[in-house]
Design an enzyme around this catalytic site. Structure first.
Site, PDB file in Angstrom:
ATOM      1  N   LYS A  18       0.911  -1.279  -0.003  1.00  0.00           N
ATOM      2  CA  LYS A  18       0.103  -0.042   0.195  1.00  0.00           C
ATOM      3  C   LYS A  18       0.921   1.130  -0.002  1.00  0.00           C
ATOM      4  O   LYS A  18       0.681   1.946  -0.830  1.00  0.00           O
ATOM      5  CB  LYS A  18      -0.921   0.103   1.179  1.00  0.00           C
ATOM      6  CG  LYS A  18      -1.975  -1.144   1.293  1.00  0.00           C
ATOM      7  CD  LYS A  18      -2.736  -1.007   2.481  1.00  0.00           C
ATOM      8  CE  LYS A  18      -2.025  -1.164   3.853  1.00  0.00           C
ATOM      9  NZ  LYS A  18      -1.468  -2.419   4.100  1.00  0.00           N
ATOM     10  N   ARG A  93     -10.241   0.782   7.582  1.00  0.00           N
ATOM     11  CA  ARG A  93      -9.985  -0.509   8.082  1.00  0.00           C
ATOM     12  C   ARG A  93     -10.954  -1.360   8.419  1.00  0.00           C
ATOM     13  O   ARG A  93     -10.661  -2.498   8.903  1.00  0.00           O
ATOM     14  CB  ARG A  93      -8.688  -0.203   8.937  1.00  0.00           C
ATOM     15  CG  ARG A  93      -7.436  -0.811   8.679  1.00  0.00           C
ATOM     16  CD  ARG A  93      -6.411  -0.359   9.524  1.00  0.00           C
ATOM     17  NE  ARG A  93      -5.545   0.155   9.037  1.00  0.00           N
ATOM     18  CZ  ARG A  93      -4.102  -0.208   8.804  1.00  0.00           C
ATOM     19  NH1 ARG A  93      -3.941  -1.560   9.075  1.00  0.00           N
ATOM     20  NH2 ARG A  93      -3.363   0.372   8.040  1.00  0.00           N
ATOM     21  N   ARG A 127      11.585  -5.315   5.282  1.00  0.00           N
ATOM     22  CA  ARG A 127      11.355  -4.016   4.886  1.00  0.00           C
ATOM     23  C   ARG A 127      12.080  -3.021   5.863  1.00  0.00           C
ATOM     24  O   ARG A 127      12.649  -3.339   6.833  1.00  0.00           O
ATOM     25  CB  ARG A 127       9.978  -3.431   5.555  1.00  0.00           C
ATOM     26  CG  ARG A 127       9.567  -1.913   5.399  1.00  0.00           C
ATOM     27  CD  ARG A 127       8.341  -1.954   5.413  1.00  0.00           C
ATOM     28  NE  ARG A 127       7.401  -2.203   6.671  1.00  0.00           N
ATOM     29  CZ  ARG A 127       6.123  -2.400   6.633  1.00  0.00           C
ATOM     30  NH1 ARG A 127       5.469  -2.007   5.675  1.00  0.00           N
ATOM     31  NH2 ARG A 127       5.562  -2.804   7.729  1.00  0.00           N
ATOM     32  N   ARG A 159      10.817  -0.781  11.378  1.00  0.00           N
ATOM     33  CA  ARG A 159       9.736  -0.310  11.867  1.00  0.00           C
ATOM     34  C   ARG A 159       9.402  -0.887  13.070  1.00  0.00           C
ATOM     35  O   ARG A 159       9.556  -2.137  13.306  1.00  0.00           O
ATOM     36  CB  ARG A 159       8.625  -0.513  11.166  1.00  0.00           C
ATOM     37  CG  ARG A 159       7.639   0.852  10.881  1.00  0.00           C
ATOM     38  CD  ARG A 159       6.662   0.846   9.683  1.00  0.00           C
ATOM     39  NE  ARG A 159       5.555  -0.033  10.342  1.00  0.00           N
ATOM     40  CZ  ARG A 159       4.533  -0.032   9.415  1.00  0.00           C
ATOM     41  NH1 ARG A 159       4.329   0.480   8.204  1.00  0.00           N
ATOM     42  NH2 ARG A 159       3.504  -0.717   9.769  1.00  0.00           N
ATOM     43  N   ARG A 170      -1.888  -8.111  13.066  1.00  0.00           N
ATOM     44  CA  ARG A 170      -2.216  -7.227  12.060  1.00  0.00           C
ATOM     45  C   ARG A 170      -2.998  -8.075  11.087  1.00  0.00           C
ATOM     46  O   ARG A 170      -3.976  -7.593  10.521  1.00  0.00           O
ATOM     47  CB  ARG A 170      -0.830  -6.430  11.563  1.00  0.00           C
ATOM     48  CG  ARG A 170      -0.839  -5.125  12.213  1.00  0.00           C
ATOM     49  CD  ARG A 170       0.686  -4.538  12.502  1.00  0.00           C
ATOM     50  NE  ARG A 170       1.112  -4.280  11.124  1.00  0.00           N
ATOM     51  CZ  ARG A 170       2.462  -4.301  10.712  1.00  0.00           C
ATOM     52  NH1 ARG A 170       3.311  -4.528  11.731  1.00  0.00           N
ATOM     53  NH2 ARG A 170       2.632  -3.845   9.523  1.00  0.00           N
TER      54      ARG A 170
HETATM   55  P1  AP5 Z   1       4.719  -1.512   2.285  1.00  0.00           P
HETATM   56  O1  AP5 Z   1       4.446  -0.660   0.829  1.00  0.00           O
HETATM   57  O2  AP5 Z   1       5.490  -1.009   3.197  1.00  0.00           O
HETATM   58  O3  AP5 Z   1       3.584  -2.239   2.505  1.00  0.00           O
HETATM   59  P2  AP5 Z   1       2.330  -1.657   3.232  1.00  0.00           P
HETATM   60  O4  AP5 Z   1       1.106  -2.442   2.597  1.00  0.00           O
HETATM   61  O5  AP5 Z   1       2.129  -0.379   3.241  1.00  0.00           O
HETATM   62  O6  AP5 Z   1       2.491  -2.474   4.714  1.00  0.00           O
HETATM   63  P3  AP5 Z   1       2.208  -2.077   6.260  1.00  0.00           P
HETATM   64  O7  AP5 Z   1       2.743  -2.931   7.129  1.00  0.00           O
HETATM   65  O8  AP5 Z   1       2.493  -0.495   6.126  1.00  0.00           O
HETATM   66  O9  AP5 Z   1       0.541  -2.069   6.365  1.00  0.00           O
HETATM   67  P4  AP5 Z   1       0.098  -1.950   7.869  1.00  0.00           P
HETATM   68  O10 AP5 Z   1      -1.521  -1.965   7.368  1.00  0.00           O
HETATM   69  O11 AP5 Z   1       0.382  -3.175   8.682  1.00  0.00           O
HETATM   70  O12 AP5 Z   1       0.536  -0.867   8.554  1.00  0.00           O
HETATM   71  P5  AP5 Z   1       0.057   0.664   8.679  1.00  0.00           P
HETATM   72  O13 AP5 Z   1       1.089   1.464   8.605  1.00  0.00           O
HETATM   73  O14 AP5 Z   1      -1.017   0.921   7.554  1.00  0.00           O
HETATM   74  O15 AP5 Z   1       5.568  -3.018   1.521  1.00  0.00           O
HETATM   75  C1  AP5 Z   1       6.051  -4.008   2.456  1.00  0.00           C
HETATM   76  C2  AP5 Z   1       7.469  -4.426   1.897  1.00  0.00           C
HETATM   77  O16 AP5 Z   1       7.351  -4.981   0.675  1.00  0.00           O
HETATM   78  C3  AP5 Z   1       8.540  -3.351   1.831  1.00  0.00           C
HETATM   79  O17 AP5 Z   1       9.549  -3.606   2.094  1.00  0.00           O
HETATM   80  C4  AP5 Z   1       8.519  -2.984   0.143  1.00  0.00           C
HETATM   81  O18 AP5 Z   1       9.608  -2.548  -0.380  1.00  0.00           O
HETATM   82  C5  AP5 Z   1       8.191  -4.447  -0.360  1.00  0.00           C
HETATM   83  N1  AP5 Z   1       7.116  -4.517  -1.710  1.00  0.00           N
HETATM   84  C6  AP5 Z   1       6.146  -3.590  -1.813  1.00  0.00           C
HETATM   85  N2  AP5 Z   1       5.446  -4.074  -2.910  1.00  0.00           N
HETATM   86  C7  AP5 Z   1       6.340  -5.285  -3.406  1.00  0.00           C
HETATM   87  C8  AP5 Z   1       6.229  -5.970  -4.500  1.00  0.00           C
HETATM   88  N3  AP5 Z   1       5.322  -6.093  -5.237  1.00  0.00           N
HETATM   89  N4  AP5 Z   1       7.143  -6.938  -4.611  1.00  0.00           N
HETATM   90  C9  AP5 Z   1       8.134  -7.314  -3.757  1.00  0.00           C
HETATM   91  N5  AP5 Z   1       8.292  -6.557  -2.641  1.00  0.00           N
HETATM   92  C10 AP5 Z   1       7.353  -5.493  -2.494  1.00  0.00           C
HETATM   93  O19 AP5 Z   1      -0.563   0.607  10.097  1.00  0.00           O
HETATM   94  C11 AP5 Z   1       0.075   0.721  11.206  1.00  0.00           C
HETATM   95  C12 AP5 Z   1      -0.763   0.463  12.664  1.00  0.00           C
HETATM   96  O20 AP5 Z   1      -1.257   2.067  12.455  1.00  0.00           O
HETATM   97  C13 AP5 Z   1      -1.791  -0.464  12.636  1.00  0.00           C
HETATM   98  O21 AP5 Z   1      -1.623  -1.617  12.903  1.00  0.00           O
HETATM   99  C14 AP5 Z   1      -2.675   0.210  13.575  1.00  0.00           C
HETATM  100  O22 AP5 Z   1      -2.525   0.067  14.928  1.00  0.00           O
HETATM  101  C15 AP5 Z   1      -2.716   1.748  13.151  1.00  0.00           C
HETATM  102  N6  AP5 Z   1      -3.542   2.189  12.169  1.00  0.00           N
HETATM  103  C16 AP5 Z   1      -3.069   2.452  10.788  1.00  0.00           C
HETATM  104  N7  AP5 Z   1      -4.485   2.809  10.252  1.00  0.00           N
HETATM  105  C17 AP5 Z   1      -5.363   2.549  10.905  1.00  0.00           C
HETATM  106  C18 AP5 Z   1      -6.892   2.542  11.015  1.00  0.00           C
HETATM  107  N8  AP5 Z   1      -7.485   3.269   9.644  1.00  0.00           N
HETATM  108  N9  AP5 Z   1      -7.621   2.684  11.944  1.00  0.00           N
HETATM  109  C19 AP5 Z   1      -6.978   2.189  13.123  1.00  0.00           C
HETATM  110  N10 AP5 Z   1      -5.730   1.895  13.284  1.00  0.00           N
HETATM  111  C20 AP5 Z   1      -5.153   2.289  12.249  1.00  0.00           C
HETATM  112 MG    MG Z   2       2.484   1.045   4.833  1.00  0.00          MG
END
Ligand code: AP5
Ligand code: MG
Ligand code: ZN
Length: 219
Positions: A18, A93, A127, A159, A170
């Protein structure tokens, strides 16, 4: 300038890309990229009132309460730079956030970038992130110089919620709550499934193709 507003939601399991795709789409369409995860991590880092409240939740991989999340997003989306459109990463979410969003804002596309749980764990373990918002992978998307951000020269790090237990939690929340939004978005005619298990550029191409087919131009 494209005449039509372009308002995109990216959903998908942890590590599906994402953030990676939001970055690419934001650069391509010249739109702000809004990640609730990044905003929450920033609040924790700056030790704001919000940051103190949510630090434990983030570290455990639990969701931040809807009232806090919805208010933060509504405030951000009302700012002037979002008037031509925006890219939301990680919001909504759950069903209640999805309803809140569509009650208050128009959305053109919801893309679910889909990968298996095994792939999610593989991606997250490699990552590396920079404070400037850039994301890398030690094998799939390495920086030019090991440990150093291509964009700002900053030191890359792991992270704090990329620990196995939090990642598993998650993913569980994704399947139990986040994926439940899909039928809701389908009834609105804005949902698109994307195969996330392809190289980064191929995933990007699939998303841009759908946007273009609907008559949205690049800025
Ligand atoms: P990356 O692009 O970082 O993936 P991502 O989908 O952004 O994964 P996240 O771990 O950030 O998602 P998340 O939902 O757990 O965390 P968030 O920060 O949103 O890619 C991952 C890795 O793969 C990277 O190393 C990249 O280089 C590689 N990669 C990417 N695409 C690739 C491909 N096609 N092929 C190969 N490699 C690839 O949320 C964190 C926390 O915040 C949550 O747990 C929660 O506590 C809180 N939170 C956030 N939003 C909300 C909400 N709406 N409501 C309540 N709590 C929330
Ligand atoms: Mg992310
Ligand atoms: Zn950087």
């Amino acid at each position: 300038m494209t005449e039509k507003k372009l308002r995109i939601v990216l959903m998908g399991p942890q590590g599906s890309g994402k953030g990676t795709q939001a970055q690419l789409l934001g650069d391509y369409y010249h739109l702000p990229y809004i990640s609730t995860g990044d905003m929450f991590r920033q609040a924790v880092k700056e030790q704001t009132e919000l940051g103190k409240k949510i630090k434990d939740l983030l570290d455990k991989g639990e969701l931040v309460p809807d009232e806090l999340t919805n208010a933060l997003v509504a405030e951000r989306l009302s700012q002037p730079d979002c008037q031509a459109g925006f890219i939301l990463d990680g919001f909504p979410r759950n069903l209640s956030q999805a309803e809140f969003l569509l009650d208050n804002f128009d959305i053109d596309f919801v893309f679910e970038i889909d990968i298996s749980d095994d792939e999610a764990v593989k991606r997250i373990s490699g990552r590396r992130v920079c404070d400037c918002g850039m994301t890398y992978h030690i094998i799939y998307n390495p920086p030019q110089k090991e440990g150093i951000c291509d964009r700002c020269g900053g030191q890359l790090k792991v992270r704090s919620d990329d620990q196995e237990e939090a990642v598993r939690r998650r993913l569980q929340i994704y399947h139990e709550q986040t994926a439940k939004m899909i039928p809701f978005f389908q009834t609105k005619g804005i949902f698109y499934h994307i195969n996330g298990e392809q190289p980064i550029e191929a995933v990007n191409k699939d998303i841009v193709k759908i946007i273009t087919e609907h008559g949205f131009d690049k800025n």
